[in-house]
Design an enzyme around this catalytic site. Structure first.
Site, PDB file in Angstrom:
ATOM      1  N   GLY A  87      19.804  22.756 106.950  1.00  0.00           N
ATOM      2  CA  GLY A  87      18.984  22.546 105.788  1.00  0.00           C
ATOM      3  C   GLY A  87      17.491  22.459 106.154  1.00  0.00           C
ATOM      4  N   GLY A  89      14.079  19.560 105.116  1.00  0.00           N
ATOM      5  CA  GLY A  89      13.486  18.631 104.397  1.00  0.00           C
ATOM      6  C   GLY A  89      11.801  18.795 104.648  1.00  0.00           C
ATOM      7  N   GLY A  90      11.208  17.630 104.189  1.00  0.00           N
ATOM      8  CA  GLY A  90       9.808  17.528 104.376  1.00  0.00           C
ATOM      9  C   GLY A  90       9.346  17.472 105.798  1.00  0.00           C
ATOM     10  N   PRO A  93      12.758  22.154 109.287  1.00  0.00           N
ATOM     11  CA  PRO A  93      14.389  22.641 109.266  1.00  0.00           C
ATOM     12  C   PRO A  93      15.145  21.536 110.098  1.00  0.00           C
ATOM     13  CG  PRO A  93      13.082  24.166 110.792  1.00  0.00           C
ATOM     14  CD  PRO A  93      11.944  23.069 110.009  1.00  0.00           C
ATOM     15  N   VAL A  94      16.494  21.785 109.871  1.00  0.00           N
ATOM     16  CA  VAL A  94      17.315  21.026 110.749  1.00  0.00           C
ATOM     17  C   VAL A  94      18.538  22.156 111.289  1.00  0.00           C
ATOM     18  CG1 VAL A  94      19.296  19.195 110.963  1.00  0.00           C
ATOM     19  CG2 VAL A  94      16.945  18.949 109.559  1.00  0.00           C
ATOM     20  N   ASP A 205      12.806   5.734 101.069  1.00  0.00           N
ATOM     21  CA  ASP A 205      13.338   7.183 100.766  1.00  0.00           C
ATOM     22  C   ASP A 205      14.754   7.234 100.681  1.00  0.00           C
ATOM     23  OD1 ASP A 205      12.801   9.693  99.652  1.00  0.00           O
ATOM     24  OD2 ASP A 205      12.562  10.446 101.318  1.00  0.00           O
ATOM     25  N   ASN A 210      19.820  11.650 101.709  1.00  0.00           N
ATOM     26  CA  ASN A 210      19.575  10.939 103.218  1.00  0.00           C
ATOM     27  C   ASN A 210      20.771  10.019 103.438  1.00  0.00           C
ATOM     28  OD1 ASN A 210      16.999  12.124 103.677  1.00  0.00           O
ATOM     29  ND2 ASN A 210      15.805  10.692 102.835  1.00  0.00           N
ATOM     30  N   ASP A 223      16.854   9.499 108.167  1.00  0.00           N
ATOM     31  CA  ASP A 223      15.615  10.092 107.762  1.00  0.00           C
ATOM     32  C   ASP A 223      14.720   8.787 107.874  1.00  0.00           C
ATOM     33  OD1 ASP A 223      13.115  11.123 107.069  1.00  0.00           O
ATOM     34  OD2 ASP A 223      13.889  12.442 105.758  1.00  0.00           O
TER      35      ASP A 223
END
Length: 396
Positions: A87, A89-90, A93-94, A205, A210, A223
């Site tokens: 995936g 996120g801000g 990539p992971v 967040d 998360n 996160d």
């Protein structure tokens, strides 16, 4: 006379040659200056990158976090293959990776175009490396080499909570006992952050994406790039840069940039409503009354019809009194004013016992879509009573 003409032509040719040499020399000088400037700037960037890398490595050494070689991580992820991408996120990539010993890892790679940056990277390393709790994701190490900056986490085979609860098919895999187990685990993780860790930590967040799930569906909060720490008796702070995710942000934080443990409590209340209903708070509007998820839950509370809020996939597996108690807790967590919200240790107590609870007041960020559409119209309208506590806000 012939000699004079020849001499004149020779002089004219010499002048042209000198002019050409001067122009060529000027061009060479300009090109040379540009080339030298380019290499000087590139050298400065390389030196700066090395200095930043060295600084980052020194900070990593300060928290005694294991360091992974870039070649090892590259091989583990098949050179960051798209097939291994979990995936994005801000932060960036992971990727899923497998170390030579067979251990599976999740690699969070800082993107050069990321809205987050090195400050968030350092923040996450400094915070989570020192945190040890069964409901927090475990940071195994990092990789810093040149411009590459990566965090290496334990791999969560069941991805994140939103992967299940917002999917019409997969949410059937989460019956009520499993959902309640996840709710209690998230609450215990927040108690650790707010109260039991060495520093008081505000996540800022907290949301379904998360919360990661391990092989046994145990929840782990992840996160920490946006998290903030407090020491001593400090309980709240202010920021001019509001970060987080719309739909989970507390009113005082979205409007004034004021955050505290109670802003995390508000986010937990939203997450609790989402787990119970299987619906997202952001973008949800009930067909019959055009209220968002908070507003819909509040109306059902006033009507004494809370069972309508429960996800149909868990109605056969749930203990109704337990679910209704969770809805009650969620409404207490999303109160307009922070002082009216419980702290997370009280939430845990309310979850696992039959302790008496006060009745909630009208929640914050209770939005009626029809009221918003009416207010955006250019036609003047007479004032009327509605259930709009606060207008819709977007984070800066």
């Amino acid at each position: 006379m012939a000699f004079s003409d020849s001499d004149h032509e020779e002089t004219k040719g010499t002048t042209k040659m000198m002019a050409g040499l001067i122009i060529a020399t000027a061009i060479l000088v300009v090109v040379g200056v540009l080339v030298i400037t380019y290499y000087i700037r590139r050298s400065h960037r390389n030196i700066e990158a090395r200095e930043n890398g060295s600084s980052d490595e020194r900070q990593i050494e300060d928290v005694e976090l294991p360091s992974f070689e870039l070649d090892l991580i590259s091989n583990a992820t098949s050179n960051f293959s798209s097939n291994n991408k979990l995936g994005e996120g801000g932060f960036g990539p992971v990727y899923k990776g497998t170390l030579p010993d067979g251990k599976e890892i999740a690699v969070k790679r800082l993107s050069r175009s990321s809205g987050q940056g090195i400050a968030e990277f350092r923040n996450e390393v400094a915070l989570i490396a020192k945190l040890q709790h069964r409901n927090l994701v475990k940071l195994l190490g990092c990789c810093i080499q040149g411009e590459e900056k990566m965090l290496i986490y334990e791999y969560m085979p069941n991805k994140s909570l939103d992967f299940f609860i917002f999917d019409h098919t997969r949410r059937n895999l989460l019956d009520w006992p499993r959902r309640f187990h996840i709710i209690c685990g998230i609450a215990r993780g927040l108690v650790y952050l707010h109260q039991d860790s060495r520093l008081r930590i505000i996540h800022r967040d907290l949301k379904a994406s998360n919360v990661l799930l391990d092989s046994e569906m145990n929840p782990k909060i992840s996160d920490f790039g946006m998290a903030r720490t407090f020491g001593g008796e400090q309980f709240e702070g202010n920021t001019n840069r509001v970060v987080g995710t719309y739909g989970y942000m507390a009113p005082e934080y979205a409007i004034d940039g004021q955050f505290s443990i109670k802003s995390d409590v508000f986010s937990f209340g939203i997450l609790l409503l989402e787990i119970i209903s299987g619906k997202k708070n952001k973008g949800f509007y009930h067909l019959n009354n055009s209220l968002n998820l908070i507003g819909h839950a509040w109306r059902l509370w006033k009507e004494g019809n809370l069972s309508e809020l429960i996800d149909s996939f868990v109605q056969d597996s749930c203990t109704l009194s337990e679910v209704l108690r969770c809805i009650h807790i969620s409404l207490l967590c999303v109160q307009q004013h922070p002082k009216d919200r419980p702290n997370m240790s009280s939430v845990v107590l309310m979850l696992v016992s039959e302790t008496a609870m006060v009745n909630p007041k009208e929640p914050g960020f209770l939005v009626d879509k029809k009221s918003l559409e009416a207010s955006s119209s250019s036609k003047p309208e007479s004032s009327s009573t509605n259930e709009l506590s606060l207008s819709v806000l977007e984070p800066r």
